[in-house]
Design a protein around this motif. Structure first.
Motif, PDB file in Angstrom:
ATOM      1  N   VAL A   1     -16.463   0.438  -3.372  1.00 64.24           N
ATOM      2  CA  VAL A   1     -15.744   1.397  -4.207  1.00 64.24           C
ATOM      3  C   VAL A   1     -15.354   2.595  -3.343  1.00 64.24           C
ATOM      4  CG1 VAL A   1     -15.840   2.882  -6.259  1.00 64.24           C
ATOM      5  CG2 VAL A   1     -17.087   0.707  -6.230  1.00 64.24           C
ATOM      6  N   THR A   2     -14.089   2.981  -3.435  1.00 63.18           N
ATOM      7  CA  THR A   2     -13.596   4.155  -2.715  1.00 63.18           C
ATOM      8  C   THR A   2     -12.904   5.071  -3.704  1.00 63.18           C
ATOM      9  OG1 THR A   2     -13.200   2.771  -0.764  1.00 63.18           O
ATOM     10  CG2 THR A   2     -12.146   4.929  -0.794  1.00 63.18           C
ATOM     11  N   VAL A   3     -13.198   6.355  -3.612  1.00 65.93           N
ATOM     12  CA  VAL A   3     -12.546   7.356  -4.447  1.00 65.93           C
ATOM     13  C   VAL A   3     -11.536   8.095  -3.575  1.00 65.93           C
ATOM     14  CG1 VAL A   3     -12.867   9.391  -5.907  1.00 65.93           C
ATOM     15  CG2 VAL A   3     -14.606   7.592  -5.890  1.00 65.93           C
ATOM     16  N   HIS A   4     -10.294   8.167  -4.049  1.00 67.68           N
ATOM     17  CA  HIS A   4      -9.212   8.840  -3.327  1.00 67.68           C
ATOM     18  C   HIS A   4      -8.779  10.081  -4.106  1.00 67.68           C
ATOM     19  CE1 HIS A   4      -8.635   5.283  -0.747  1.00 67.68           C
ATOM     20  NE2 HIS A   4      -8.801   4.578  -1.854  1.00 67.68           N
ATOM     21  N   PRO A   5      -8.420  11.160  -3.420  1.00 66.16           N
ATOM     22  CA  PRO A   5      -8.014  12.380  -4.131  1.00 66.16           C
ATOM     23  C   PRO A   5      -6.673  12.253  -4.851  1.00 66.16           C
ATOM     24  CG  PRO A   5      -7.765  12.682  -1.767  1.00 66.16           C
ATOM     25  CD  PRO A   5      -8.451  11.350  -1.978  1.00 66.16           C
ATOM     26  N   ASP A   6      -5.822  11.320  -4.399  1.00 62.40           N
ATOM     27  CA  ASP A   6      -4.518  11.135  -5.032  1.00 62.40           C
ATOM     28  C   ASP A   6      -3.937   9.792  -4.600  1.00 62.40           C
ATOM     29  OD1 ASP A   6      -3.348  11.553  -2.425  1.00 62.40           O
ATOM     30  OD2 ASP A   6      -3.442  13.711  -2.804  1.00 62.40           O
ATOM     31  N   LEU A   7      -2.849   9.413  -5.228  1.00 67.37           N
ATOM     32  CA  LEU A   7      -2.226   8.117  -4.955  1.00 67.37           C
ATOM     33  C   LEU A   7      -1.669   8.008  -3.531  1.00 67.37           C
ATOM     34  CD1 LEU A   7      -2.002   5.475  -6.449  1.00 67.37           C
ATOM     35  CD2 LEU A   7       0.134   6.269  -7.441  1.00 67.37           C
ATOM     36  N   PRO A   8      -0.977   9.033  -3.003  1.00 63.26           N
ATOM     37  CA  PRO A   8      -0.488   8.913  -1.617  1.00 63.26           C
ATOM     38  C   PRO A   8      -1.612   8.678  -0.603  1.00 63.26           C
ATOM     39  CG  PRO A   8       0.670  10.696  -2.722  1.00 63.26           C
ATOM     40  CD  PRO A   8      -0.437  10.241  -3.654  1.00 63.26           C
ATOM     41  N   THR A   9      -2.755   9.287  -0.827  1.00 66.34           N
ATOM     42  CA  THR A   9      -3.897   9.071   0.073  1.00 66.34           C
ATOM     43  C   THR A   9      -4.382   7.628  -0.024  1.00 66.34           C
ATOM     44  OG1 THR A   9      -4.525  11.388  -0.171  1.00 66.34           O
ATOM     45  CG2 THR A   9      -6.207   9.887   0.670  1.00 66.34           C
ATOM     46  N   ALA A  10      -4.396   7.088  -1.233  1.00 70.29           N
ATOM     47  CA  ALA A  10      -4.799   5.684  -1.412  1.00 70.29           C
ATOM     48  C   ALA A  10      -3.816   4.759  -0.710  1.00 70.29           C
ATOM     49  CB  ALA A  10      -4.887   5.343  -2.901  1.00 70.29           C
ATOM     50  N   TRP A  11      -2.515   5.009  -0.872  1.00 68.42           N
ATOM     51  CA  TRP A  11      -1.518   4.154  -0.206  1.00 68.42           C
ATOM     52  C   TRP A  11      -1.675   4.229   1.309  1.00 68.42           C
ATOM     53  CZ3 TRP A  11      -1.338   1.605  -4.086  1.00 68.42           C
ATOM     54  CH2 TRP A  11      -0.641   1.857  -5.265  1.00 68.42           C
ATOM     55  N   ALA A  12      -1.940   5.410   1.843  1.00 69.76           N
ATOM     56  CA  ALA A  12      -2.120   5.558   3.290  1.00 69.76           C
ATOM     57  C   ALA A  12      -3.326   4.755   3.764  1.00 69.76           C
ATOM     58  CB  ALA A  12      -2.270   7.033   3.653  1.00 69.76           C
ATOM     59  N   ALA A  13      -4.385   4.746   2.989  1.00 70.68           N
ATOM     60  CA  ALA A  13      -5.587   3.994   3.363  1.00 70.68           C
ATOM     61  C   ALA A  13      -5.392   2.492   3.204  1.00 70.68           C
ATOM     62  CB  ALA A  13      -6.772   4.462   2.511  1.00 70.68           C
ATOM     63  N   LEU A  14      -4.730   2.085   2.130  1.00 68.68           N
ATOM     64  CA  LEU A  14      -4.557   0.661   1.830  1.00 68.68           C
ATOM     65  C   LEU A  14      -3.421   0.014   2.621  1.00 68.68           C
ATOM     66  CD1 LEU A  14      -5.024   0.825  -2.019  1.00 68.68           C
ATOM     67  CD2 LEU A  14      -6.423  -0.522  -0.455  1.00 68.68           C
ATOM     68  N   GLN A  15      -2.353   0.759   2.854  1.00 68.66           N
ATOM     69  CA  GLN A  15      -1.139   0.225   3.475  1.00 68.66           C
ATOM     70  C   GLN A  15      -0.770  -1.130   2.856  1.00 68.66           C
ATOM     71  OE1 GLN A  15      -1.615   0.306   7.733  1.00 68.66           O
ATOM     72  NE2 GLN A  15      -1.855   2.515   7.750  1.00 68.66           N
ATOM     73  N   PRO A  16      -0.572  -1.126   1.533  1.00 63.75           N
ATOM     74  CA  PRO A  16      -0.359  -2.406   0.841  1.00 63.75           C
ATOM     75  C   PRO A  16       1.023  -2.988   1.092  1.00 63.75           C
ATOM     76  CG  PRO A  16      -0.071  -0.599  -0.680  1.00 63.75           C
ATOM     77  CD  PRO A  16      -0.520   0.012   0.624  1.00 63.75           C
ATOM     78  N   GLU A  17       1.048  -4.316   1.169  1.00 61.95           N
ATOM     79  CA  GLU A  17       2.334  -5.016   1.214  1.00 61.95           C
ATOM     80  C   GLU A  17       2.912  -5.150  -0.187  1.00 61.95           C
ATOM     81  OE1 GLU A  17       2.708  -8.706   3.315  1.00 61.95           O
ATOM     82  OE2 GLU A  17       1.292  -8.041   4.847  1.00 61.95           O
ATOM     83  N   ARG A  18       2.015  -5.407  -1.161  1.00 62.02           N
ATOM     84  CA  ARG A  18       2.471  -5.618  -2.533  1.00 62.02           C
ATOM     85  C   ARG A  18       1.540  -4.897  -3.497  1.00 62.02           C
ATOM     86  NH1 ARG A  18       3.789 -11.753  -3.710  1.00 62.02           N
ATOM     87  NH2 ARG A  18       1.546 -11.783  -4.036  1.00 62.02           N
ATOM     88  N   VAL A  19       2.159  -4.198  -4.441  1.00 59.77           N
ATOM     89  CA  VAL A  19       1.429  -3.490  -5.493  1.00 59.77           C
ATOM     90  C   VAL A  19       1.976  -3.958  -6.831  1.00 59.77           C
ATOM     91  CG1 VAL A  19       0.921  -1.255  -6.540  1.00 59.77           C
ATOM     92  CG2 VAL A  19       1.035  -1.460  -4.033  1.00 59.77           C
ATOM     93  N   PHE A  20       1.091  -4.473  -7.665  1.00 56.12           N
ATOM     94  CA  PHE A  20       1.468  -4.917  -9.004  1.00 56.12           C
ATOM     95  C   PHE A  20       0.909  -3.929 -10.021  1.00 56.12           C
ATOM     96  CE2 PHE A  20       1.400  -8.780  -6.415  1.00 56.12           C
ATOM     97  CZ  PHE A  20       2.707  -9.195  -6.611  1.00 56.12           C
ATOM     98  N   ALA A  21       1.795  -3.224 -10.682  1.00 59.17           N
ATOM     99  CA  ALA A  21       1.415  -2.236 -11.684  1.00 59.17           C
ATOM    100  C   ALA A  21       1.393  -2.908 -13.048  1.00 59.17           C
ATOM    101  CB  ALA A  21       2.404  -1.072 -11.670  1.00 59.17           C
ATOM    102  N   PHE A  22       0.303  -2.757 -13.758  1.00 59.35           N
ATOM    103  CA  PHE A  22       0.160  -3.384 -15.069  1.00 59.35           C
ATOM    104  C   PHE A  22       0.570  -2.409 -16.161  1.00 59.35           C
ATOM    105  CE2 PHE A  22      -1.892  -6.286 -12.405  1.00 59.35           C
ATOM    106  CZ  PHE A  22      -1.869  -7.503 -13.064  1.00 59.35           C
ATOM    107  N   SER A  23       1.466  -2.895 -17.026  1.00 58.61           N
ATOM    108  CA  SER A  23       2.000  -2.077 -18.103  1.00 58.61           C
ATOM    109  C   SER A  23       2.323  -2.966 -19.294  1.00 58.61           C
ATOM    110  CB  SER A  23       3.283  -1.374 -17.633  1.00 58.61           C
ATOM    111  OG  SER A  23       3.926  -0.742 -18.716  1.00 58.61           O
ATOM    112  N   ALA A  24       1.985  -2.490 -20.482  1.00 61.96           N
ATOM    113  CA  ALA A  24       2.318  -3.229 -21.705  1.00 61.96           C
ATOM    114  C   ALA A  24       3.827  -3.305 -21.904  1.00 61.96           C
ATOM    115  CB  ALA A  24       1.658  -2.566 -22.914  1.00 61.96           C
ATOM    116  N   ARG A  25       4.586  -2.460 -21.191  1.00 63.46           N
ATOM    117  CA  ARG A  25       6.053  -2.439 -21.328  1.00 63.46           C
ATOM    118  C   ARG A  25       6.758  -3.335 -20.321  1.00 63.46           C
ATOM    119  NH1 ARG A  25       6.702   3.785 -20.575  1.00 63.46           N
ATOM    120  NH2 ARG A  25       5.024   3.267 -19.180  1.00 63.46           N
ATOM    121  N   ALA A  26       6.031  -3.936 -19.396  1.00 68.61           N
ATOM    122  CA  ALA A  26       6.653  -4.778 -18.369  1.00 68.61           C
ATOM    123  C   ALA A  26       7.198  -6.062 -18.991  1.00 68.61           C
ATOM    124  CB  ALA A  26       5.645  -5.111 -17.285  1.00 68.61           C
TER     125      ALA A  26
END
Length: 159
Positions: free
Chosen positions: A62-87
């Motif tokens: 488990v890692t706690v990040h102060p904000d989303l940009p910090t998480a993206w910098a740490a993860l450097q993801p190729e693909r991000v799937f956002a879950f939404s009831a509206r998708a």
């Protein structure tokens, strides 16, 4: 030896401690990495988080990040799937890969529009529900999506 199949679960500003505790347990049982984006609606020492996570806290990553940009910098993801009831697209219509990020929003509001529009988000996905229902429990939705991705790969490492 093949590389391990690892998914990243990202909870954006989670609010309900037992759901995060349950996510810790899910992560420990599947090998997923759980990333929490602040602000959190609780502290990680909250008794409800500990109670829901049982004795799995030490087995989970488990890692706690102060904000989303910090998480993206740490993860450097190729693909991000956002879950939404509206998708429009179902979570079962994706061929998941190791390293994918499954992004979930806070209870009860879900991901805000600015997060859904984040350039890191590859695609928005939904879990089907009956009409006139708002959402699923966060930990349950996480389980549904995570186990589908793990199933597609034959549950590597599982007994």
């Amino acid at each position: 030896m093949p590389e391990p199949f690892v998914l990243n679960l990202v909870y954006y500003q989670p609010c309900i401690p037992p759901n995060t505790g349950n996510a810790i347990r899910i992560a420990a049982n599947t090998g997923a990495h759980l990333h929490l984006i602040e602000p959190l609606g609780f502290t990680m020492t909250d008794q409800q988080v500990k109670r829901a996570g049982l004795d799995y806290h030490e087995m989970a990553h488990v890692t706690v990040h102060p904000d989303l940009p910090t998480a993206w910098a740490a993860l450097q993801p190729e693909r991000v799937f956002a879950f939404s009831a509206r998708a429009e697209k179902f979570y079962t219509d994706v061929e998941y890969r190791s390293g994918d990020v499954l992004l979930f929003g806070p209870e009860p509001t879900g991901l805000p529009d600015e997060v859904l529009a984040d350039p890191q988000v590859t695609e928005q996905l939904r879990i089907p529900m009956l009409p006139d229902r708002r959402s699923m429990n966060l930990a349950n939705a996480t389980s549904v999506a995570l186990y589908e991705a793990w199933r597609q790969h034959g549950f590597p490492g599982a007994i």
